[in-house]
Motif scaffolding. Sequence first.
Motif, PDB file in Angstrom:
ATOM      1  N   ARG B  30       0.832  -1.213   0.000  1.00 50.26           N
ATOM      2  CA  ARG B  30       0.000   0.000   0.000  1.00 50.26           C
ATOM      3  C   ARG B  30       0.864   1.259   0.000  1.00 50.26           C
ATOM      4  NH1 ARG B  30      -5.351  -0.469   0.979  1.00 50.26           N
ATOM      5  NH2 ARG B  30      -5.468   1.591   1.931  1.00 50.26           N
ATOM      6  N   ILE B  31       1.980   1.186   0.709  1.00 44.64           N
ATOM      7  CA  ILE B  31       2.901   2.328   0.705  1.00 44.64           C
ATOM      8  C   ILE B  31       3.513   2.499  -0.685  1.00 44.64           C
ATOM      9  CG2 ILE B  31       5.100   3.195   1.582  1.00 44.64           C
ATOM     10  CD1 ILE B  31       4.342   2.010   4.292  1.00 44.64           C
ATOM     11  N   LEU B  32       3.910   1.380  -1.277  1.00 46.91           N
ATOM     12  CA  LEU B  32       4.519   1.451  -2.602  1.00 46.91           C
ATOM     13  C   LEU B  32       3.523   1.936  -3.651  1.00 46.91           C
ATOM     14  CD1 LEU B  32       6.637  -1.834  -2.637  1.00 46.91           C
ATOM     15  CD2 LEU B  32       7.440   0.499  -2.325  1.00 46.91           C
ATOM     16  N   ALA B  33       2.246   1.632  -3.432  1.00 45.53           N
ATOM     17  CA  ALA B  33       1.230   2.055  -4.396  1.00 45.53           C
ATOM     18  C   ALA B  33       0.763   3.480  -4.141  1.00 45.53           C
ATOM     19  CB  ALA B  33       0.034   1.103  -4.348  1.00 45.53           C
ATOM     20  N   GLY B  34       1.276   4.101  -3.090  1.00 45.96           N
ATOM     21  CA  GLY B  34       0.889   5.476  -2.794  1.00 45.96           C
ATOM     22  C   GLY B  34      -0.430   5.585  -2.053  1.00 45.96           C
ATOM     23  N   LEU B  35      -0.976   4.455  -1.590  1.00 46.49           N
ATOM     24  CA  LEU B  35      -2.249   4.504  -0.865  1.00 46.49           C
ATOM     25  C   LEU B  35      -2.053   4.860   0.600  1.00 46.49           C
ATOM     26  CD1 LEU B  35      -4.053   1.405  -2.352  1.00 46.49           C
ATOM     27  CD2 LEU B  35      -4.824   3.752  -2.484  1.00 46.49           C
ATOM     28  N   ALA B  36      -0.848   4.600   1.104  1.00 46.44           N
ATOM     29  CA  ALA B  36      -0.552   4.946   2.491  1.00 46.44           C
ATOM     30  C   ALA B  36       0.797   5.649   2.502  1.00 46.44           C
ATOM     31  CB  ALA B  36      -0.515   3.681   3.348  1.00 46.44           C
ATOM     32  N   GLN B  37       0.978   6.501   3.505  1.00 52.29           N
ATOM     33  CA  GLN B  37       2.244   7.223   3.573  1.00 52.29           C
ATOM     34  C   GLN B  37       3.155   6.573   4.614  1.00 52.29           C
ATOM     35  OE1 GLN B  37      -0.392   9.121   2.357  1.00 52.29           O
ATOM     36  NE2 GLN B  37       0.947   9.147   0.580  1.00 52.29           N
ATOM     37  N   PRO B  38       4.421   6.456   4.294  1.00 45.62           N
ATOM     38  CA  PRO B  38       5.346   5.913   5.290  1.00 45.62           C
ATOM     39  C   PRO B  38       5.590   6.950   6.393  1.00 45.62           C
ATOM     40  CG  PRO B  38       6.540   6.579   3.322  1.00 45.62           C
ATOM     41  CD  PRO B  38       5.089   6.757   3.026  1.00 45.62           C
ATOM     42  N   ASP B  39       5.837   6.463   7.629  1.00 44.99           N
ATOM     43  CA  ASP B  39       6.135   7.387   8.726  1.00 44.99           C
ATOM     44  C   ASP B  39       7.451   8.102   8.457  1.00 44.99           C
ATOM     45  OD1 ASP B  39       3.872   6.674  10.048  1.00 44.99           O
ATOM     46  OD2 ASP B  39       4.829   5.056  11.173  1.00 44.99           O
ATOM     47  N   ASP B  40       8.335   7.355   7.861  1.00 44.61           N
ATOM     48  CA  ASP B  40       9.668   7.887   7.645  1.00 44.61           C
ATOM     49  C   ASP B  40      10.186   7.279   6.347  1.00 44.61           C
ATOM     50  OD1 ASP B  40      11.902   9.279   8.142  1.00 44.61           O
ATOM     51  OD2 ASP B  40      12.797   7.815   9.515  1.00 44.61           O
ATOM     52  N   GLU B  42      11.080   7.560   1.983  1.00 44.12           N
ATOM     53  CA  GLU B  42      10.399   8.036   0.788  1.00 44.12           C
ATOM     54  C   GLU B  42      10.344   6.973  -0.293  1.00 44.12           C
ATOM     55  OE1 GLU B  42      10.259  12.415  -0.834  1.00 44.12           O
ATOM     56  OE2 GLU B  42      12.185  12.037   0.150  1.00 44.12           O
ATOM     57  N   VAL B  43       9.364   7.103  -1.149  1.00 42.54           N
ATOM     58  CA  VAL B  43       9.235   6.220  -2.302  1.00 42.54           C
ATOM     59  C   VAL B  43       9.392   7.078  -3.556  1.00 42.54           C
ATOM     60  CG1 VAL B  43       7.811   4.492  -3.423  1.00 42.54           C
ATOM     61  CG2 VAL B  43       7.562   4.880  -0.978  1.00 42.54           C
ATOM     62  N   PHE B  44      10.215   6.618  -4.462  1.00 43.65           N
ATOM     63  CA  PHE B  44      10.450   7.381  -5.687  1.00 43.65           C
ATOM     64  C   PHE B  44       9.982   6.602  -6.900  1.00 43.65           C
ATOM     65  CE2 PHE B  44      13.483   9.183  -2.745  1.00 43.65           C
ATOM     66  CZ  PHE B  44      13.424  10.542  -3.040  1.00 43.65           C
ATOM     67  N   TRP B  45       9.473   7.312  -7.877  1.00 44.64           N
ATOM     68  CA  TRP B  45       9.152   6.725  -9.180  1.00 44.64           C
ATOM     69  C   TRP B  45       9.899   7.528 -10.228  1.00 44.64           C
ATOM     70  CZ3 TRP B  45       7.416   2.846 -11.956  1.00 44.64           C
ATOM     71  CH2 TRP B  45       6.950   3.075 -13.258  1.00 44.64           C
ATOM     72  N   GLN B  46      10.775   6.885 -10.957  1.00 47.39           N
ATOM     73  CA  GLN B  46      11.616   7.555 -11.948  1.00 47.39           C
ATOM     74  C   GLN B  46      12.279   8.806 -11.368  1.00 47.39           C
ATOM     75  OE1 GLN B  46       8.933   7.929 -15.276  1.00 47.39           O
ATOM     76  NE2 GLN B  46       9.521   5.911 -16.034  1.00 47.39           N
ATOM     77  N   ASN B  47      12.901   8.617 -10.206  1.00 45.83           N
ATOM     78  CA  ASN B  47      13.657   9.662  -9.507  1.00 45.83           C
ATOM     79  C   ASN B  47      12.812  10.816  -8.969  1.00 45.83           C
ATOM     80  OD1 ASN B  47      16.090   8.316  -9.911  1.00 45.83           O
ATOM     81  ND2 ASN B  47      16.248   9.172 -11.986  1.00 45.83           N
TER      82      ASN B  47
END
Lengths: 221, 188
Positions: B30-40, B42-47
Amino acid sequence: MVMFKAAFVREWRLLARQKADWLNPLMFFLIVLTLFPLGIGAKPNLLAEIAPGIIWIAALLSVLLGAERLFKDDFRQGVLEQLVAAEEPMLAYVLAKIVSSWCSTALPLLLISPLIALLLGLDTAAWLAVLLTLLLGTPLLNLLAALGAALTLSADKGGILLALLILPLYIPLLIFASAAVDQASLGLDYSGQLAVLSAMLCLALALVPLAVLKALKLNVG
Amino acid sequence: MFEAVNLQLTAGQLLQIGGKNGAGKSSLLRILAGLAQPDDGEVFWQNLPLADGDFPQNLCFIGHLSGIQPQLTALEHLEFWQAAFGFTATDGFQVLATLGLAGLEDIPCQLLSAGQQRRVSLARLWLTTRPLWILDEPFTALDQSAILLLQHKFTEHLENGGAIILTTHQPLTQHFPAAQLLELAYRW
């Protein structure tokens, strides 16, 4: 636009297959309105006097009754989750939901309003005012109900919470709408009330879909 | 919830996330799909951070909820997905036939079995041209032939330069040359 059409068609198919979703609120509306003449007894003047208030209260309760289902199934079955992940078409989806809920819960009320006028002993002028206020007011009812439904989406027993949350917001609408019908039955001009209703509707149209969108995202996230 | 998760996925790669029940596989997805935010972190897509780029338009997410509306038919689902997600217009009958659902196109999904409903849900993978697939337990309720079919689809997608992130408890029976495995574990 493509999304709006797709979501709208999907919603109509669901309504056609789950008739209880829109028939129940309509039946509720009719039954509540039938109870008043029976409860008040043979006092046609009193009935005509309180009719505007009765019609409006019954209308907002019946819209509220149909509101809870609005996003529930899509939330439970993961449709919302997928739409939120894809992000792009969400606003069109929300608008399609609100428009179809108006068509299914409020439009029937407009259609049976002559019958209601007859039932409560309203004259033609008052009926016309009822029709006009319903026309302007029910979209507002649906918009706010959608907001309530979106906010209470993940709450257990969301129905009563929805009512507590949204009913206070209906107060201004109720005041101006029944005032308009009152004026009409006295033969006075009620365009002022209609203008206020239109203004409220415009404001809600501009803001509520965005708020619904945000609330849906919060519930999914 | 997570500690020291660091991963990178490039075109043509498959990432399998493993771990016991409750290890946090779905939450990570869910975090990787952008449905939930990580507490700490970051997730990047194409930088670019997820929120800034065109990530949602590149993603096909199928969670563990199937997204199937019981009263609608398989074909109606496909129609909605095509419009809603801008999938290319494909012949719905053909896709459903590929998935072994020929003859069941016009039946409300509530009358289909769990595995058949799952197949309808996965039909999205045959419609989409989006590069990144995030799939939560895609093999649930599927029979052997469907699992094999799905893995063939994975291979095809990877060969076309796509990427796949999935969770599963079943070992993949096919060999994927560019597969990574991330094993999540509890640490009290």
